[in-house]
Scaffold this motif. Structure first.
Motif, mmCIF file in Angstrom:
data_model
loop_
_atom_site.group_PDB
_atom_site.id
_atom_site.type_symbol
_atom_site.label_atom_id
_atom_site.label_comp_id
_atom_site.label_asym_id
_atom_site.label_seq_id
_atom_site.Cartn_x
_atom_site.Cartn_y
_atom_site.Cartn_z
ATOM 1 N N SER A 29 -4.963 -11.956 4.839
ATOM 2 C CA SER A 29 -4.298 -12.214 3.569
ATOM 3 C C SER A 29 -4.282 -14.040 3.834
ATOM 4 O O SER A 29 -4.201 -14.043 5.010
ATOM 5 N N THR A 30 -4.182 -14.071 2.458
ATOM 6 C CA THR A 30 -3.714 -16.150 2.389
ATOM 7 C C THR A 30 -1.996 -16.233 1.635
ATOM 8 O O THR A 30 -2.187 -15.691 0.825
ATOM 9 N N PRO A 31 -1.600 -16.923 2.559
ATOM 10 C CA PRO A 31 -0.778 -17.169 2.457
ATOM 11 C C PRO A 31 -0.050 -17.601 0.750
ATOM 12 O O PRO A 31 -0.887 -18.613 0.449
ATOM 13 N N GLY A 32 0.554 -16.688 0.114
ATOM 14 C CA GLY A 32 0.374 -17.412 -1.851
ATOM 15 C C GLY A 32 0.008 -16.845 -2.279
ATOM 16 O O GLY A 32 -0.032 -17.012 -3.501
ATOM 17 N N ASN A 33 -1.143 -16.127 -1.802
ATOM 18 C CA ASN A 33 -1.547 -15.205 -2.749
ATOM 19 C C ASN A 33 -0.534 -13.977 -3.154
ATOM 20 O O ASN A 33 0.492 -13.759 -2.501
ATOM 21 N N SER A 34 -1.222 -12.447 -3.622
ATOM 22 C CA SER A 34 -0.059 -11.545 -4.070
ATOM 23 C C SER A 34 -1.536 -10.502 -3.614
ATOM 24 O O SER A 34 -2.770 -11.163 -3.844
ATOM 25 N N VAL A 35 -0.618 -10.003 -3.361
ATOM 26 C CA VAL A 35 -1.645 -8.412 -3.517
ATOM 27 C C VAL A 35 -0.854 -7.121 -4.329
ATOM 28 O O VAL A 35 0.218 -6.689 -4.385
ATOM 29 N N LEU A 36 -1.972 -6.241 -4.834
ATOM 30 C CA LEU A 36 -1.665 -4.913 -5.460
ATOM 31 C C LEU A 36 -2.205 -4.096 -4.079
ATOM 32 O O LEU A 36 -3.444 -4.051 -4.471
ATOM 33 N N LEU A 37 -1.031 -3.324 -4.260
ATOM 34 C CA LEU A 37 -1.492 -1.646 -3.163
ATOM 35 C C LEU A 37 -1.442 -0.647 -4.501
ATOM 36 O O LEU A 37 -0.644 -0.412 -5.255
ATOM 37 N N SER A 38 -2.867 -0.048 -4.208
ATOM 38 C CA SER A 38 -2.706 1.044 -5.375
ATOM 39 C C SER A 38 -3.009 2.559 -4.378
ATOM 40 O O SER A 38 -4.032 2.381 -3.331
ATOM 41 N N LEU A 39 -1.837 2.809 -4.258
ATOM 42 C CA LEU A 39 -1.235 4.265 -3.242
ATOM 43 C C LEU A 39 -1.287 5.507 -3.862
ATOM 44 O O LEU A 39 -1.248 5.685 -4.701
ATOM 45 N N TYR A 40 -2.237 6.628 -3.102
ATOM 46 C CA TYR A 40 -2.157 7.607 -2.913
ATOM 47 C C TYR A 40 -1.969 8.441 -2.032
ATOM 48 O O TYR A 40 -1.902 8.336 -1.316
ATOM 49 N N VAL A 41 -0.626 9.314 -2.582
ATOM 50 C CA VAL A 41 0.338 10.190 -1.931
ATOM 51 C C VAL A 41 0.040 11.688 -1.383
ATOM 52 O O VAL A 41 0.019 12.092 -2.407
ATOM 53 N N ASP A 42 -0.049 12.587 -0.627
ATOM 54 C CA ASP A 42 -0.607 14.118 -1.134
ATOM 55 C C ASP A 42 1.402 14.817 -1.018
ATOM 56 O O ASP A 42 1.712 15.367 -0.259
ATOM 57 N N SER A 43 1.722 13.962 -2.028
ATOM 58 C CA SER A 43 3.395 15.031 -2.967
ATOM 59 C C SER A 43 3.273 15.016 -3.919
ATOM 60 O O SER A 43 2.559 14.455 -4.461
ATOM 61 N N PRO A 44 3.241 16.304 -5.188
ATOM 62 C CA PRO A 44 3.453 16.732 -6.726
ATOM 63 C C PRO A 44 4.365 15.644 -6.513
ATOM 64 O O PRO A 44 4.474 15.975 -8.045
ATOM 65 N N THR A 45 5.460 15.036 -5.973
ATOM 66 C CA THR A 45 6.936 14.239 -6.686
ATOM 67 C C THR A 45 6.704 13.082 -6.757
ATOM 68 O O THR A 45 6.040 11.624 -5.848
ATOM 69 N N ILE A 46 6.566 12.622 -8.247
ATOM 70 C CA ILE A 46 6.293 10.872 -8.422
ATOM 71 C C ILE A 46 7.087 10.180 -7.650
ATOM 72 O O ILE A 46 8.684 10.637 -7.785
ATOM 73 N N GLY A 47 7.090 8.893 -7.496
ATOM 74 C CA GLY A 47 7.974 7.794 -7.072
ATOM 75 C C GLY A 47 8.299 8.772 -5.650
ATOM 76 O O GLY A 47 9.513 8.183 -4.624
ATOM 77 N N ASP A 48 7.291 9.030 -4.836
ATOM 78 C CA ASP A 48 7.606 9.761 -3.859
ATOM 79 C C ASP A 48 7.902 8.908 -2.286
ATOM 80 O O ASP A 48 8.123 8.713 -1.176
ATOM 81 N N ILE A 49 7.834 7.594 -2.316
ATOM 82 C CA ILE A 49 7.534 6.079 -2.006
ATOM 83 C C ILE A 49 8.401 6.005 -1.643
ATOM 84 O O ILE A 49 9.459 5.188 -3.268
ATOM 85 N N VAL A 90 -1.079 -2.314 6.105
ATOM 86 C CA VAL A 90 0.700 -1.843 5.494
ATOM 87 C C VAL A 90 0.625 -0.692 6.677
ATOM 88 O O VAL A 90 -0.097 -0.030 6.455
ATOM 89 N N THR A 91 1.869 -0.167 6.399
ATOM 90 C CA THR A 91 2.431 1.069 6.941
ATOM 91 C C THR A 91 3.079 1.813 5.893
ATOM 92 O O THR A 91 3.980 0.891 5.089
ATOM 93 N N VAL A 92 3.180 3.093 5.899
ATOM 94 C CA VAL A 92 3.532 3.445 4.661
ATOM 95 C C VAL A 92 4.613 4.722 4.685
ATOM 96 O O VAL A 92 3.406 4.600 5.629
ATOM 97 N N THR A 93 5.767 4.971 4.628
ATOM 98 C CA THR A 93 6.619 6.059 4.872
ATOM 99 C C THR A 93 7.121 6.830 3.979
ATOM 100 O O THR A 93 8.113 6.721 3.380
ATOM 101 N N PRO A 94 6.365 7.753 2.640
ATOM 102 C CA PRO A 94 6.329 9.053 2.128
ATOM 103 C C PRO A 94 7.218 9.127 2.138
ATOM 104 O O PRO A 94 8.395 9.638 3.654
#
Length: 763
Positions: A29-49, A90-94
């Motif tokens: 990635s290039t500093p100053g830009n933005s990154v949008l993450l689309s995440l798919y979490v193996d959980s039925p709970t909304i907002g699990d992250i 990235v590292t994600v911990t749901p």
């Protein structure tokens, strides 16, 4: 600088373990830009992250959730970060250490704000979502998850990802586009008419010029007074509609017929919280111009100033709203030569002091301020030289209803109109100003000469459909005398501080409700415990549980919750021929920290063979002041037919927020209906057959009887209620739970003292 996709990538063809790193970009990635993450979490709970600390990466030091939804037993989320380092992972911990997958989109060009574009899910149509409002230059990103493999994508201006984990072969996709024109965009995939869910984010560019995004602050235009002698401005008369008027109907806004040639300053309020909800008025003036407005929440509505020159000696106008919500208006007739009408700016927020400062004035200007709040105003505010419009009593335009206007002819360069609440608290309010500039020779009005203006966005992410939060500056362009101001400019936003349901003049589903499908309880042994799909939004909201069980004797006898007060049984339909029972239970929300854990007790001590729970919640936006009433309930057993009927129920005559909520069980497969204003959620998995239906913006004294369809002519059963939300200052003693057949009734609220609603009819 326009927004543009730099690169995108994903974590690969399989899930990533919790707390493990996944590659989401093909290159650093290039500093100053933005990154949008689309995440798919193996959980039925909304907002699990979790909101903080759950995403770590050298790409960005800070990540902010933009929007989320749960569907097909999985949680989908959009997160955004500003690039601070050159990295790809990235590292994600749901929560619950479940697996995840991610897709990253790096964007250049400077992002002013990111906000939810909404979500959509259904069972029997192609995957689709419409995102609105947008303007040319906004970037829209959509994450789609379906129960079938698509055969065609959205096409047009949409750019497909369709790779790795987020490939069509997995029933997934991500698309993006920079909006070329228009106010809305729609993405539709061709698939096998299975369950689907879509999630959208809007990225607003920080570049200025051209057509301003609705996020941009109010800009002011130029007013040049025509050459001639001074003709001071003066108020001739004022009036108001006195009550709410239906969209498309007429209302009286002056006490007497207007004089041709005079000017009308019209303060209009729509019950909607959507910007510019009011279409051009019809009547009194052949031409009306919107000068300024403020919106953000139906807790204070959409407030707008319109100006026109009288061409017909009448006193009524007809107004249609884009949302279809009701409206009210207060008119002021002004004599004297008006050189120009200019925005006086706007402000909104929360607190117990409300108001607006209007600057860059010259002697002789007439200044108006429209202010509303979800709390009563103290008498006598604002003080002289302001002239307050206050009809008193129960009229909508009175201090005791938290709605009013004030005006003055000023000799100052800056004036402030301030109202304060009669009780302290974090009351939601909005104020908007109007300047009528009188001519004095050839005089360029200083407020318009530089065309500058400022607006402040409310720090509540979902109240304003585009702005997560923000301050903005708009630069006006020079216009001829009497012409409306224009807004061009840039906006700066900050991360949202709280997620709020969008209030549009109706009851609303907070984040996480309703389930887009039946959830995980279908065709399962009836349980003694059930967890709501998401934490509730606010204390004072209502929790709803629909129950369908395969018995007429082993039925639910009591329910207790960790975040709710007393659960009360509403309508119960017992179908002995088919050995089915269908219930609706309700309870007040008393805690919002975690998803409500319900304990179910079955009559006779044993559960039936199978049971199905439909968990839901509604909000009126009144918080702890909410009083919920079930004004109607009913049961509808249906014989063998392909038509599934719901109970015919009639709303209260009380002007308030009312909604219809029902569930049905089909002998085979419910397929949804087409009753105007109603939303159907069907369980098509494993031929579940059950269905939920709701409509949350009902008219008063109106009968509603939605219908659905089935794929075969078989028996069906349905139960439904009409809920009404009001706010009261009286002391309420919770009544004992009534028997199932005694309605209407008011369920016991957890708090017993409430503040009077300043505008219960507007929410």
């Amino acid at each position: 600088m326009a927004l543009a996709k730099v690169q995108w990538g994903d974590s690969g063809g399989t899930y990533i373990s919790s707390s493990s790193a996944g590659t989401v970009l093909p290159g650093n990635s290039t500093p100053g830009n933005s990154v949008l993450l689309s995440l798919y979490v193996d959980s039925p709970t909304i907002g699990d992250i979790p909101s903080s600390g759950a995403i770590s990466s050298s790409i960005a030091s800070t990540w902010t959730r933009v929007t989320d939804c749960a569907y097909l037993g999985s949680d989908f989320e959009h997160w955004i970060g500003t690039v601070t380092g050159a990295a790809t992972t990235v590292t994600v911990t749901p929560t619950g250490a479940v697996n995840w997958a991610g897709q990253g989109l790096e964007v250049s060009g400077g992002i002013a704000s990111s906000s939810s574009g909404g979500n959509n899910g259904a069972d029997t149509t192609n995957p689709t979502i419409t995102v609105s409002p947008v303007v040319a230059g906004d970037m829209v990103v959509v994450l789609m998850a379906g129960g079938d493999v698509p055969t065609a994508g959205p096409g047009g201006s949409w750019v497909e990802y369709d790779a790795g984990f987020f490939a069509w072969s997995n029933g997934l996709d991500v698309v993006e586009q920079v909006v070329p024109s228009g106010t809305s965009v729609t993405a539709t995939w061709t698939a096998g008419l299975q369950n689907f869910g879509c999630l959208a984010t809007i990225l607003v560019p920080s570049s200025s010029g051209g057509s301003a995004s609705p996020l941009a602050a109010v800009g002011t235009g130029v007013g040049i007074g025509p050459q001639g002698f001074s003709n001071p401005l003066a108020v001739v008369q004022q009036g108001d509609t006195g009550s709410l008027i239906n969209s498309g109907s007429s209302g009286t806004v002056l006490t007497s017929n207007a004089t041709i040639g005079h000017t009308i300053a019209l303060a209009v309020q729509s019950a909607s919280g959507t910007a510019n909800d009011v279409k051009t008025p019809v009547g009194i003036c052949s031409t009306w111009t919107r000068i300024s407005g403020v919106s953000g929440s139906s807790l204070f509505g959409d407030n707008e100033w319109w100006v026109g020159t009288v061409t017909s000696a009448t006193k009524t106008v007809t107004i249609t709203t884009n949302s279809g919500d009701q409206w009210t208006a207060q008119g002021t007739e002004v004599s004297g030569a008006v050189g120009s009408a200019i925005s006086g700016g706007s402000a909104y927020g929360s607190g117990s002091v409300f108001g607006l400062t209007v600057s860059s004035l010259v002697t002789g200007d007439m200044v108006f301020v429209l202010c509303s709040a979800n709390e009563n105003f103290n008498a006598g505010n604002p003080t002289s030289p302001w002239v307050i419009y206050n009809t008193g009593g129960d009229n909508l335009w009175s201090l005791q209803n938290g709605l009013g206007t004030a005006y003055q002819v000023t000799s100052a360069s800056s004036v402030t109109a301030t109202w304060d609440a009669d009780t302290s608290g974090s009351w939601i309010w909005g104020a908007v100003g109007l300047i009528l500039a009188g001519p004095s020779g050839i005089n360029i009005h200083p407020a318009a000469a530089v065309g500058s203006g400022a607006g402040v966005g409310l720090a509540l992410s979902s109240i304003y459909p585009l702005a997560a939060v923000g301050t903005g500056v708009g630069g006006g362009t020079m216009r001829a005398a009497g012409m409306p101001p224009t807004a061009q400019g840039v906006s700066v936003s900050f991360a949202p501080t709280v997620s709020v349901p969008t209030v549009t003049g109706a009851l609303v589903h907070p984040t996480g409700f309703p389930l887009l499908a039946e959830g995980d309880t279908f065709d399962m042994p009836a349980a003694s415990a059930y967890t709501m799909p998401h934490s509730y939004f606010a204390i004072g909201d209502i929790a709803i549980l629909g129950v369908i069980c395969t018995s007429v004797t082993s039925v639910v006898s009591t329910i207790t919750g960790s975040s709710t007060g007393t659960w009360v049984l509403g309508p119960r339909l017992t179908d002995s021929a088919n050995a089915l029972t269908v219930d609706i239970w309700t309870a007040p929300v008393i805690a919002v920290t975690t998803a409500d854990a319900l304990t179910i007790t079955w009559a006779g001590g044993s559960a039936p063979g199978y049971g199905d729970f439909w968990g839901d919640s509604l909000s009126a936006g009144y918080g702890v002041n909410t009083i919920w009433t079930i004004v109607a309930s009913g049961k509808q057993p249906n014989g063998a037919s392909t038509t599934l009927l719901y109970p015919s129920l009639t709303t209260s005559a009380t002007v308030s927020l009312q909604g219809y909520w029902g569930i049905a069980v089909s002998g085979n497969l419910a397929l949804g209906g087409s009753t105007t204003g109603f939303t159907y959620i069907d369980c098509l998995e494993n031929n579940g057959g059950n269905e939920q239906v709701y409509a949350l913006g009902l008219n008063t004294s109106t009968t509603y009887a939605p219908t659905s369809t089935q794929n075969y002519a078989v028996d069906s059963d349905a139960v439904a209620i009409i809920l009404m939300a009001t706010s009261s200052g009286s002391t309420v003693t919770p009544p004992p739970p009534p028997p199932p057949t005694s309605e209407p009734w008011v369920f016991p609220h957890p708090l017993v003292t409430f503040q009077a609603s300043p505008r219960a009819s507007f929410r």
